[in-house]
Design a protein around this motif. Structure first.
Motif, PDB file in Angstrom:
ATOM      1  N   TYR A  25       0.969  -1.277   0.080  1.00  0.00           N
ATOM      2  CA  TYR A  25       0.092   0.138  -0.054  1.00  0.00           C
ATOM      3  C   TYR A  25       0.837   1.189   0.073  1.00  0.00           C
ATOM      4  CZ  TYR A  25      -3.121   3.714   1.694  1.00  0.00           C
ATOM      5  OH  TYR A  25      -3.702   4.696   1.644  1.00  0.00           O
ATOM      6  N   GLN A  26       1.932   1.391   0.840  1.00  0.00           N
ATOM      7  CA  GLN A  26       2.857   2.231   0.954  1.00  0.00           C
ATOM      8  C   GLN A  26       3.552   2.677  -0.581  1.00  0.00           C
ATOM      9  OE1 GLN A  26       5.578   1.895   4.193  1.00  0.00           O
ATOM     10  NE2 GLN A  26       4.320   3.403   5.284  1.00  0.00           N
ATOM     11  N   ALA A  27       3.766   1.353  -1.016  1.00  0.00           N
ATOM     12  CA  ALA A  27       4.615   1.643  -2.482  1.00  0.00           C
ATOM     13  C   ALA A  27       3.759   2.252  -3.429  1.00  0.00           C
ATOM     14  CB  ALA A  27       5.356   0.178  -2.773  1.00  0.00           C
ATOM     15  N   ASP A 101      -2.953  -0.810 -15.195  1.00  0.00           N
ATOM     16  CA  ASP A 101      -3.401  -1.891 -15.990  1.00  0.00           C
ATOM     17  C   ASP A 101      -2.236  -2.736 -16.220  1.00  0.00           C
ATOM     18  OD1 ASP A 101      -6.188  -1.385 -16.616  1.00  0.00           O
ATOM     19  OD2 ASP A 101      -5.609  -0.058 -18.414  1.00  0.00           O
ATOM     20  N   PRO A 102      -2.354  -3.911 -16.340  1.00  0.00           N
ATOM     21  CA  PRO A 102      -1.096  -4.950 -16.535  1.00  0.00           C
ATOM     22  C   PRO A 102      -0.989  -4.803 -18.307  1.00  0.00           C
ATOM     23  CG  PRO A 102      -3.261  -6.033 -16.562  1.00  0.00           C
ATOM     24  CD  PRO A 102      -3.528  -4.629 -16.147  1.00  0.00           C
ATOM     25  N   VAL A 133       2.702  -4.663 -11.132  1.00  0.00           N
ATOM     26  CA  VAL A 133       3.149  -3.669 -11.943  1.00  0.00           C
ATOM     27  C   VAL A 133       3.843  -2.654 -10.862  1.00  0.00           C
ATOM     28  CG1 VAL A 133       2.777  -1.556 -13.516  1.00  0.00           C
ATOM     29  CG2 VAL A 133       1.578  -3.961 -13.833  1.00  0.00           C
ATOM     30  N   ASP A 134       5.227  -2.732 -10.884  1.00  0.00           N
ATOM     31  CA  ASP A 134       5.986  -1.749  -9.978  1.00  0.00           C
ATOM     32  C   ASP A 134       5.465  -1.963  -8.677  1.00  0.00           C
ATOM     33  OD1 ASP A 134       7.675  -0.698 -12.006  1.00  0.00           O
ATOM     34  OD2 ASP A 134       6.327   0.737 -12.621  1.00  0.00           O
ATOM     35  N   LEU A 157      -4.025   1.596  -8.053  1.00  0.00           N
ATOM     36  CA  LEU A 157      -4.720   0.426  -7.522  1.00  0.00           C
ATOM     37  C   LEU A 157      -4.886  -0.444  -8.520  1.00  0.00           C
ATOM     38  CD1 LEU A 157      -7.820   2.085  -5.627  1.00  0.00           C
ATOM     39  CD2 LEU A 157      -5.731   1.125  -4.588  1.00  0.00           C
ATOM     40  N   GLY A 158      -4.518  -1.823  -8.220  1.00  0.00           N
ATOM     41  CA  GLY A 158      -4.579  -3.048  -9.333  1.00  0.00           C
ATOM     42  C   GLY A 158      -5.706  -3.829  -9.402  1.00  0.00           C
TER      43      GLY A 158
END
Length: 184
Positions: A25-27, A101-102, A133-134, A157-158
């Motif tokens: 979450y922090q990242a 998005d991927p 993703v990152d 958000l993924g």
């Protein structure tokens, strides 16, 4: 003695998952706004098959989505297909994408979680993750409250949200190792 060892291991596992979730979450809060966004100036690739009459059918399985058992996710029209080993579509449904998005490509389901708190703070179930993703986990999930509203664009958000009914179908279909094909 085995019983208390199991309790310690379970406690450590829960603590580790909580720690990793907090760090993820922090990242995600420090990711640039443009990361994971499609290039709007690029020519979009077709993601829907043509029907015999020449009209585009957004529900048709994309032709360049591979073969065999797989989950197909079209980012251009926010639609998912669950495809059996015989290449027959078992189910298709719309989803609400996260803000990241991927990239197009072939992945596999890596992890699953029955119920957790999403990175947006919403309680979710039937989480099926297939890439990052990152440092942002990308996967399908259903909100326990049934919400499929668009996420806050200011957050990274993924989570790809689906209805609870569609989430049940995804959970039953997409076990660890099942192929996930992302197309435009």
């Amino acid at each position: 003695m085995a019983r208390s060892s199991s309790g310690i291991v379970a406690g450590l596992t829960v603590a580790a998952i909580a720690g990793v979730s907090f760090l993820a979450y922090q990242a995600s809060a420090s990711v640039p706004d443009t990361l994971g966004k499609a290039d709007k100036s690029a020519t979009p690739k077709a993601s829907a098959s043509k029907t015999p009459g020449g009209t585009t059918n957004p529900n048709a399985l994309p032709t360049a989505s591979g073969t065999g058992e797989r989950v197909v996710y079209a980012t251009a029209n926010d639609r998912v297909w669950l495809v059996a080993a015989n290449n027959k579509v078992q189910r298709t449904f719309e989803v609400t994408p996260g803000t990241v998005d991927p990239v197009a490509g072939t992945y596999a389901v890596t992890t699953r979680a029955n119920a957790v708190t999403g990175s947006d703070g919403v309680q979710i179930e039937h989480v099926v993750r297939f890439t990052t993703v990152d440092g942002i986990a990308i996967g399908f999930s259903a909100a326990l409250n049934g919400s499929t509203t668009a996420p806050d664009p200011a957050k990274k958000l993924g989570g790809i949200r689906e209805s609870r009914k569609d989430g049940d179908a995804m959970w039953n279909f997409a076990t660890v190792g099942v192929k996930v094909v992302v197309v435009q």
